[in-house]
Design a protein around this motif. Structure first.
Motif, PDB file in Angstrom:
ATOM      1  N   ALA A 124      -1.584  24.012 -24.074  1.00 56.75           N
ATOM      2  CA  ALA A 124      -2.563  23.232 -25.037  1.00 56.75           C
ATOM      3  C   ALA A 124      -2.066  22.932 -26.251  1.00 56.75           C
ATOM      4  O   ALA A 124      -2.795  21.995 -27.288  1.00 56.75           O
ATOM      5  N   LEU A 125      -1.187  24.158 -26.458  1.00 54.14           N
ATOM      6  CA  LEU A 125      -0.848  23.748 -28.403  1.00 54.14           C
ATOM      7  C   LEU A 125       0.426  21.869 -28.353  1.00 54.14           C
ATOM      8  O   LEU A 125      -0.130  21.125 -29.101  1.00 54.14           O
ATOM      9  N   ALA A 126       0.932  21.434 -27.217  1.00 52.48           N
ATOM     10  CA  ALA A 126       0.855  20.067 -26.558  1.00 52.48           C
ATOM     11  C   ALA A 126       0.391  19.204 -26.739  1.00 52.48           C
ATOM     12  O   ALA A 126       0.175  18.447 -27.388  1.00 52.48           O
ATOM     13  N   GLN A 127      -0.821  19.638 -25.954  1.00 53.79           N
ATOM     14  CA  GLN A 127      -1.869  18.202 -26.028  1.00 53.79           C
ATOM     15  C   GLN A 127      -2.158  18.627 -26.827  1.00 53.79           C
ATOM     16  O   GLN A 127      -3.165  16.989 -27.183  1.00 53.79           O
ATOM     17  N   LEU A 128      -2.975  19.278 -27.932  1.00 54.53           N
ATOM     18  CA  LEU A 128      -2.898  19.132 -29.162  1.00 54.53           C
ATOM     19  C   LEU A 128      -2.879  18.466 -30.124  1.00 54.53           C
ATOM     20  O   LEU A 128      -2.600  17.434 -30.905  1.00 54.53           O
ATOM     21  N   ALA A 129      -1.097  18.591 -30.072  1.00 56.42           N
ATOM     22  CA  ALA A 129      -0.387  17.580 -30.877  1.00 56.42           C
ATOM     23  C   ALA A 129      -0.550  16.759 -30.461  1.00 56.42           C
ATOM     24  O   ALA A 129      -0.443  15.375 -31.777  1.00 56.42           O
ATOM     25  N   GLU A 130      -0.791  15.808 -29.008  1.00 57.48           N
ATOM     26  CA  GLU A 130      -0.526  14.198 -29.158  1.00 57.48           C
ATOM     27  C   GLU A 130      -2.236  14.106 -29.038  1.00 57.48           C
ATOM     28  O   GLU A 130      -2.291  13.208 -30.197  1.00 57.48           O
ATOM     29  N   GLN A 131      -3.230  14.725 -29.032  1.00 59.89           N
ATOM     30  CA  GLN A 131      -4.499  14.132 -29.349  1.00 59.89           C
ATOM     31  C   GLN A 131      -4.961  13.918 -30.842  1.00 59.89           C
ATOM     32  O   GLN A 131      -5.103  12.680 -31.121  1.00 59.89           O
ATOM     33  N   HIS A 132      -4.980  14.887 -31.317  1.00 59.79           N
ATOM     34  CA  HIS A 132      -4.503  14.635 -33.567  1.00 59.79           C
ATOM     35  C   HIS A 132      -3.104  13.999 -33.451  1.00 59.79           C
ATOM     36  O   HIS A 132      -3.336  13.369 -35.357  1.00 59.79           O
ATOM     37  N   ASP A 133      -2.404  13.194 -33.290  1.00 63.87           N
ATOM     38  CA  ASP A 133      -1.178  12.610 -33.400  1.00 63.87           C
ATOM     39  C   ASP A 133      -0.387  13.068 -34.396  1.00 63.87           C
ATOM     40  O   ASP A 133       0.380  12.702 -35.678  1.00 63.87           O
ATOM     41  N   LEU A 134      -0.125  14.294 -33.904  1.00 58.83           N
ATOM     42  CA  LEU A 134       0.863  14.859 -35.290  1.00 58.83           C
ATOM     43  C   LEU A 134       2.161  14.749 -35.249  1.00 58.83           C
ATOM     44  O   LEU A 134       2.464  14.474 -34.144  1.00 58.83           O
ATOM     45  N   ALA A 135       2.888  14.722 -36.206  1.00 58.83           N
ATOM     46  CA  ALA A 135       4.663  14.379 -36.308  1.00 58.83           C
ATOM     47  C   ALA A 135       4.792  15.841 -35.283  1.00 58.83           C
ATOM     48  O   ALA A 135       6.169  15.846 -34.454  1.00 58.83           O
ATOM     49  N   ARG A 136       4.580  16.967 -35.946  1.00 57.34           N
ATOM     50  CA  ARG A 136       5.412  17.901 -35.482  1.00 57.34           C
ATOM     51  C   ARG A 136       4.368  19.291 -35.376  1.00 57.34           C
ATOM     52  O   ARG A 136       3.505  19.162 -36.183  1.00 57.34           O
ATOM     53  N   LEU A 137       4.996  20.231 -35.196  1.00 56.34           N
ATOM     54  CA  LEU A 137       3.347  21.236 -34.506  1.00 56.34           C
ATOM     55  C   LEU A 137       4.374  22.503 -34.081  1.00 56.34           C
ATOM     56  O   LEU A 137       5.128  22.854 -33.050  1.00 56.34           O
ATOM     57  N   THR A 138       4.758  23.529 -35.053  1.00 58.63           N
ATOM     58  CA  THR A 138       4.796  25.070 -34.855  1.00 58.63           C
ATOM     59  C   THR A 138       4.502  25.494 -34.890  1.00 58.63           C
ATOM     60  O   THR A 138       3.137  25.950 -36.026  1.00 58.63           O
ATOM     61  N   TRP A 139       4.728  26.780 -33.576  1.00 59.60           N
ATOM     62  CA  TRP A 139       2.919  28.167 -33.555  1.00 59.60           C
ATOM     63  C   TRP A 139       4.678  29.426 -33.876  1.00 59.60           C
ATOM     64  O   TRP A 139       5.175  29.422 -33.092  1.00 59.60           O
ATOM     65  N   ASP A 140       4.181  29.883 -34.743  1.00 59.76           N
ATOM     66  CA  ASP A 140       5.019  31.467 -34.751  1.00 59.76           C
ATOM     67  C   ASP A 140       6.299  31.031 -34.617  1.00 59.76           C
ATOM     68  O   ASP A 140       7.642  31.563 -34.250  1.00 59.76           O
ATOM     69  N   GLY A 141       7.498  29.673 -35.468  1.00 57.63           N
ATOM     70  CA  GLY A 141       8.479  29.413 -35.693  1.00 57.63           C
ATOM     71  C   GLY A 141       8.948  28.605 -34.271  1.00 57.63           C
ATOM     72  O   GLY A 141      10.744  28.332 -34.590  1.00 57.63           O
TER      73      GLY A 141
END
Length: 405
Positions: free
Chosen positions: A197-214
């Motif tokens: 779900a987080l990988a999909q959210l990063a794609e949907q919002h065009d994030l450069a990088r997303l990190t979750w609790d390190g």
């Protein structure tokens, strides 16, 4: 009702009257009334306003705790912050020349710590309210860069995806050359479903990088930062100067102070804010306690063109400061410690014989303590440049040069 006259503005931005009585959102010279609750005045009414009082530029100011002094004119705030520095130095017996203040413009912050949580109707994200744990939404924030404001709906989506109803997410949002870089903590434990779900959210919002609790969930583009001619990808949540304008002001002062040096030691070097630009004309020893930041700095140097040698060293300068004998081949030192200062390192530095020191600080009190130690060891302090990159807050930074006499 209690009537008081405000005498001065404290270091945290509250007006102070005799007692002392603390009155938020007031200014020196104002006559105000309110309800006295211990040493704090509440339900404040301005009976006679100061000539320095202005209409706050942000509609969120009264409820949001992100800014302290939007009700004061720019000239007043500049004078107040210069005064904080001068007062800290006077407390150490130092009568310093203040060269001026460099203030970052509105809507220029490129990093911020946002809070987000789920609600019954969805989610909300923003800053905490003034003196409260309530999250205040800030869609028209006059502090954050417009591109950084795009992190607000992403933070809400993250809370919906991985937040709990009982807790808050801490979302460290940074604006990079390639888009938003978000480092999140305080969420649900990772499992395969959440990772997807987080990988999909990063794609949907065009994030450069997303990190979750390190843990890096997605790097769609390297979130690079320019340090001189180098491009560096700092580790998630790593320290970065709050505005490009503030960084440029600090760097210009450091470059001027160290202009004649051919070998420079950069202590508490981070990911290379000063070390890499300085390497355009001098060899640099960059020392930092965080391994990930040093790796990022070293890679940035190796991939850049036209820089002199940068030796990157991982070292805890609090527990293992560079000793005075280790500075024998160093022409100048740059030191930019955390708010607590670097007492042990400055003690060694004071007796090192290094001709020039550029001292950057985000705490006037610990800076003044360090300055007094260097002056006692025979250094002469040059003019102090105050840098205000945390506009409308009580935070202040500064830089000054020291030369051995």
């Amino acid at each position: 009702m209690t009537d008081i006259t405000i005498q001065k503005l404290g270091h945290h931005g509250d007006g102070i009257a005799p007692g002392p009585i603390f009155a938020p959102l007031t200014l020196p010279g104002e006559r105000v009334s309110g309800t006295l609750d211990g040493q704090r005045l509440t339900d404040i009414r301005i009976q006679a306003p100061s000539a320095d009082r202005v209409a706050p530029p942000c509609r969120h100011f009264k409820s949001c705790g992100g800014c302290r002094v939007q009700h004061a004119s720019d000239d007043f705030v500049a004078g107040w912050k210069v005064g904080i520095v001068a007062e800290a130095l006077r407390a150490q017996g130092i009568d310093a020349e203040i060269a001026g203040i460099e203030t970052s413009p509105p809507r220029s912050r490129r990093r911020a710590g946002l809070s987000a949580r789920r609600t019954k109707k969805g989610a909300l994200a923003g800053f905490h309210g003034r003196a409260s744990g309530t999250i205040v939404e800030i869609p028209d924030c006059q502090l954050l860069h417009p591109d950084l404001l795009a992190a607000l709906p992403v933070a809400e989506a993250l809370a919906m995806t991985g937040g709990s109803r009982k807790g808050e997410l801490d979302v460290q949002a940074t604006l990079s050359d390639s888009g938003l870089d978000l480092a999140v903590s305080g969420g649900k434990p990772l499992d395969r479903e959440l990772e997807t779900a987080l990988a999909q959210l990063a794609e949907q919002h065009d994030l450069a990088r997303l990190t979750w609790d390190g843990e890096v969930m997605a790097t769609r583009r390297p979130p690079s930062q320019p340090f001189g001619p180098a491009r560096v990808v700092p580790p998630p949540g790593a320290f970065l100067q709050a505005t490009r304008e503030g960084e440029a002001a600090l760097l210009a002062a450091v470059q001027d102070i160290t202009r004649d040096a051919s070998r420079i030691a950069d202590l508490f070097a981070g990911s290379g804010t000063f070390a890499l630009p300085l390497a355009q004309r001098a060899e640099v020893l960059a020392v930092e306690g965080d391994k990930a930041m040093i790796r990022a700095l070293d890679r940035g140097w190796r991939e850049a063109q036209g820089l002199k040698k940068v030796q990157a060293e991982v070292r805890d300068l609090f527990r293992n400061p560079m000793l005075r004998d280790e500075f024998r081949k160093i022409d100048a030192v740059v030191i930019d410690p955390p708010r607590a200062g670097a007492e042990a390192q400055v003690t060694e530095l004071a007796h090192s014989g290094v001709p020039v020191i550029a001292h950057v600080s985000c705490n006037p009190v610990t800076f003044a303590r360090d300055a007094a130690r260097l002056i006692a060891a025979g250094y002469r302090m040059g003019p102090v440049t105050v840098v205000d990159q945390f506009r409308w807050s009580a935070h202040v930074e500064l830089v000054a040069g020291f030369r051995l006499t």
